[in-house]
Write an enzyme that holds these catalytic residues in place. Structure first.
Site, PDB file in Angstrom:
ATOM      1  N   SER A 118      12.458   5.140   3.998  1.00 41.74           N
ATOM      2  CA  SER A 118      11.635   5.084   2.788  1.00 41.74           C
ATOM      3  C   SER A 118      10.180   4.836   3.179  1.00 41.74           C
ATOM      4  CB  SER A 118      12.146   3.986   1.852  1.00 41.74           C
ATOM      5  OG  SER A 118      12.040   2.719   2.471  1.00 41.74           O
ATOM      6  N   TYR A 119       9.311   4.784   2.184  1.00 39.68           N
ATOM      7  CA  TYR A 119       7.864   4.674   2.431  1.00 39.68           C
ATOM      8  C   TYR A 119       7.562   3.444   3.286  1.00 39.68           C
ATOM      9  CZ  TYR A 119       2.884   5.104   1.459  1.00 39.68           C
ATOM     10  OH  TYR A 119       1.537   5.259   1.584  1.00 39.68           O
ATOM     11  N   PRO A 120       6.849   3.614   4.419  1.00 37.67           N
ATOM     12  CA  PRO A 120       6.705   2.517   5.378  1.00 37.67           C
ATOM     13  C   PRO A 120       5.560   1.546   5.107  1.00 37.67           C
ATOM     14  CG  PRO A 120       5.774   4.508   6.308  1.00 37.67           C
ATOM     15  CD  PRO A 120       6.300   4.881   4.948  1.00 37.67           C
TER      16      PRO A 120
ATOM     17  N   ASP B 170       0.369   4.484  -2.897  1.00 32.20           N
ATOM     18  CA  ASP B 170      -0.354   3.254  -2.588  1.00 32.20           C
ATOM     19  C   ASP B 170      -1.805   3.454  -3.034  1.00 32.20           C
ATOM     20  OD1 ASP B 170      -1.393   4.993  -0.707  1.00 32.20           O
ATOM     21  OD2 ASP B 170      -0.523   3.976   1.025  1.00 32.20           O
TER      22      ASP B 170
END
Length: 856
Positions: free
Chosen positions: A335-337, A119
């Site tokens: 998975s990526y939160p 991110d």
């Protein structure tokens, strides 16, 4: 053999990734900072055999701050913070020595692969890592690429190996957008916060907030809460009337009908309709309609929806939810939160992810049915171009995850299964009646297919009594007609879930920062979290927002911050210039700041109504050294002393109890000393209120008590009571606490180390002589004859607390129990020993080493 350094964002991630890539054959060792491990193995990279070193950072390596002198609230005009004050990148956590650690591991490496979170914050950390290691890496050969970026969304073998096989480059534009946000929030937030904190805390004694803070995102967030509060307080309930009719057919069928007019607000009109309906004895069926309807399955799960449901259904605050989600992610369960996307890419292995859940007893039947029948393609959602929606990556049980971890995982998994299930279908039957000239209806629902509600039972169609079979022209008997008087009701306070929705709608914060902003307004005592996780503004929060509206509404409305967020996104996309956006935004807020300062009187008018002047607050405690009258102790945050005669306010250390210290006075200014303490299991020290705010010596800073005072002769100073260097921290000195008897102790004047010694001794004093071995001050201990641990009939012994074998069994190290992290009035960690301080112990000899080893 060349070396590849790989860096992840957290130690647990580094371990998981290294285990996958090395197929479990890596060796591990601790890094020099003790917090990060290094996992090493050999493998293939770019067609050659290389040595891999996988390690991590612990979040951001660097943080942005003003250079030293601009952190002094008393000497710097807040207006200078918008442009004049230079900033610098400092280590985010100096204790970790992260830059040195990265340079040691990066020295002599040929390539670097960055495994930071995918991110914008992760991209920013990529460049922080590169700034540390590129100067010590081997030089590239013929413009060869040496920096690579791994893009991944989950900690699974497939995703990690795929990321390693498709390496890219770090995104400079996304990193710059984070730099811009950090600098804007620092400059704008600090300028407004410093000004209004000093202004209002200098005038009012019961604000009960250590900081009267302002934040470009925090303040609009508070604004939403106060806007709802204003609607509640200004609401005036209105009466309205409803005609309710009950009809029946035979003994078994009874229905309560809904009036088609719903309600009327005029009593006389309502009475007229009641009289009309009362004339009828029968209700005639005018129509019967049946329509098959569907309740749509949910879209794929993104961060904001997860936070909303966790707050409203699970009773978990947003920040707590994100902490749990990040733990589930690093452990490989989800998975990526952090994602804004609600649409799965075409190549996402939905069946594979679903098959992982086939053995879990809580939803195994639903999963197996879907796998055998074939999954239903998820609804089309929004593709924000970041990460796939939040997805369970493997099965789990409550014993593995703990209570809150399991509850969140349970919801995420059920939501995922629901997105692949079919819609819930039901039959809605509506019967229209006429009673005299008025129309009424009755509606019922019958379930056809449960669909996704099998795994999300809280979304299921409620079971209702089935409606009777009838057709047009059938007649029912009117059993009861009555007029119900009701009142309109105000809206309730915003729930966290509703606030998250408003923040997302207006572009306040990001999916990652929304929980932080909500937590901030709670921590600042601007709102309290009530039952049902509803956010009720405090008096201070209400007055601040009303004051902003009165001076400059744009400071609290979401419009200007939303516009700034759009500009930051343009930087991330490479469509806007970093410096131009930064300068333009700071110019706007600088003008707003000057207008706010000039108009502060209008906000102060609201403060005067709600809060007490500082002179009328608190209770008398100690005498002022200037006028010798009693000063008042104000307990509300931030606790402080105020002399109403001199109109002076003096800071105090926070998060502890304050009491008068034996009516003793400071030899420098005649102020009565006070004692700060965190209780019997904590630490305590005396301080002079004047010296604490106005350091008397050049080697002292604001926020120092007597345990750090370098006065050469005062009986309470470091020179008189200091014993030796702290056994744990670098710059601390262990200072004797003369108030601690009979459970005597010395405490570090920097960290929370407490050394208990000579329990039940009659008297303990610090000698002017020093230990020959370690140069620590000797202590003179008098014991009661009946309880003396000394040999023979001796009751007094002088020796070194560290080296003397007589004392060695009488010394015990502990850590002070602190109520909260101690507020030191802005003073940071100080370097050097300072004038008048006792010499610290040298490196210990054998006995000292043994004692230190025993402590550790």
């Amino acid at each position: 053999m060349k070396t590849v350094l790989m860096v992840a964002e957290k130690p647990s991630l580094a371990q998981s990734i290294a285990k996958i890539l090395s197929r479990g054959s890596c060796s591990s060792r601790k890094g020099l900072n003790g917090a990060c491990s290094v996992h090493e193995y050999t493998g293939s990279f770019m067609g050659q055999s290389v040595r891999f070193k996988m390690t991590s950072v612990c979040g951001h390596v660097m943080s942005l701050d003003f250079i030293g002198k601009y952190n002094n609230w008393d000497k710097v005009d807040p207006a200078e913070l918008f442009s004049t004050a230079p900033t610098e990148k400092k280590e985010a956590n100096p204790k970790l020595n992260m830059v040195k650690f990265l340079q040691v591991e990066g020295r002599g490496c040929d390539y670097v692969v960055l495994w930071l979170d995918c991110d914008k914050e992760g991209e920013n950390i990529c460049f922080e890592v590169l700034d540390a290691i590129q100067p010590v890496m081997n030089k590239a050969y013929c413009n060869e690429s040496t920096v690579f970026r791994a893009k991944f969304s989950s900690i699974t073998d497939t995703d990690i190996c795929n990321a390693m096989n498709h390496l890219g480059e770090p995104n400079r534009n996304e990193a710059l957008s984070v730099d811009a946000r950090q600098e804007l929030d620092l400059r704008i937030g600090c300028a407004f916060t410093r000004f209004q904190t000093k202004y209002f805390q200098g005038k009012y004694g019961n604000l009960d907030s250590a900081l009267v803070s302002f934040g470009p995102c925090q303040t609009p967030t508070l604004g939403f809460c106060v806007e709802r509060h204003d609607k509640i307080t200004s609401f005036k309930p209105e009466p309205y009337w409803v005609v309710q009719t009950k009809v029946s057919r035979g003994k078994d069928v009874s229905l309560t009908l809904d009036w088609d007019r719903v309600r009327v607000f005029d009593r006389e009109v309502a009475q007229m309709f009641l009289n009309i309906v009362k004339t009828a004895r029968e209700a005639r069926v005018e129509s019967v309609s049946k329509k098959e309807k569907a309740k749509q399955r949910p879209q794929a799960l993104n961060t904001v929806e997860m936070l909303r449901v966790a707050s409203s259904a699970l009773g978990m605050g947003p920040q707590h939810t994100m902490q749990i989600a990040e733990r589930l992610y690093t452990q490989g369960y989800i998975s990526y939160p952090r994602t804004e996307t609600t649409h799965y890419p075409e190549n996402f292995d939905l069946t594979g992810a679903l098959r992982q859940q086939a053995s879990n007893p809580f939803w195994a039947d639903s999963v197996k049915a879907l796998l055998s029948e074939g999954i239903n393609r998820p609804r089309k959602g929004n593709d924000a171009g970041d990460h796939p929606p939040i997805t369970p990556m493997r099965s789990a049980s409550e014993s593995e995850l703990g209570s809150d971890g399991w509850r969140l995982f349970d919801y995420i998994t059920r939501h995922f299964i629901a997105t692949l299930s079919y819609d819930c279908k039901y039959l809605q039957t509506t019967i229209a009646f006429s009673v005299s000239t008025e129309s009424f209806t009755c509606t019922g629902k019958t379930l056809i297919s449960a669909g996704f509600t099998e795994v999300m039972p809280w979304q299921s169609i409620p079971e209702e009594e089935s409606l009777p079979v009838c057709e047009r022209g059938d007649v029912f008997t009117v059993d009861e007609v009555k007029l119900l008087e009701k009142h309109t009701s105000p809206p309730d306070y915003l729930t966290e879930a509703e606030l998250i929705t408003l923040m997302e709608k207006h572009g306040i914060g990001t999916d990652a920062s929304i929980p932080v902003h909500i937590n901030n307004i709670c921590q600042r005592n601007y709102v309290t979290v009530e039952s049902g996780r509803r956010l009720k503004p405090t008096n201070l929060g209400i007055v601040l927002v009303h004051g902003y509206y009165k001076t400059d509404a744009e400071l609290v409305l979401p419009t200007i911050r939303s516009a700034v967020e759009k500009q930051l996104n343009l930087i991330a996309q490479g469509k806007a210039n970093f410096k131009q956006v930064l300068q333009f935004t700071l110019d706007i807020f600088k003008r707003k700041f000057h207008y706010f300062v000039d108009s502060i009187a209008s906000m102060d008018e609201l403060m005067e109504v709600s809060f007490s002047p500082i002179a009328a607050t608190g209770k008398p405690l100690s005498r002022c050294g200037k006028c010798h009258r009693f000063m008042k102790y104000i307990q509300a945050k931030p606790s402080r002393l105020h002399c109403s005669h001199c109109d002076e306010t003096y800071s105090l250390p926070q998060n502890g109890a304050i009491k008068l210290y034996k009516e003793l006075r400071c030899p420098l200014d005649e102020f009565e000393l006070v004692l700060w303490s965190t209780g019997s299991r904590g630490k305590s020290y005396p301080l002079c209120p004047y010296c604490y705010s106005n350091p008397p010596f050049r080697d002292m800073k604001k926020g120092m008590g007597c345990s750090e005072c370098t006065h050469p002769t005062c009986q309470h100073s470091l020179n008189s009571l200091g014993i030796g260097q702290c056994v744990e921290c670098e710059n601390g000195v262990l200072v004797f606490d003369p108030t601690s008897g009979p459970k005597w102790r010395m405490a570090c004047n920097k960290c929370n180390v407490v050394v208990h010694f000579f329990e039940n001794a009659h008297k303990v004093r610090v000698s002017s002589e020093s230990c020959e071995s370690c140069e620590a001050s000797l202590v003179i201990v008098d014991f009661n004859k009946a309880r003396s641990p000394l040999p023979g009939d001796e009751t007094q012994h002088t020796g070194c607390a560290f080296c003397d074998p007589v004392f060695q069994d009488l010394v015990e190290l502990k850590h002070a129990a602190m109520r909260h992290p101690m507020h030191r009035g802005g003073a940071g960690r100080r370097q050097g020993r300072g004038r008048g301080r006792r010499p610290a112990p040298k490196k210990p000899k054998d006995k000292m080493a043994a004692l230190a080893a025993y402590f550790v």
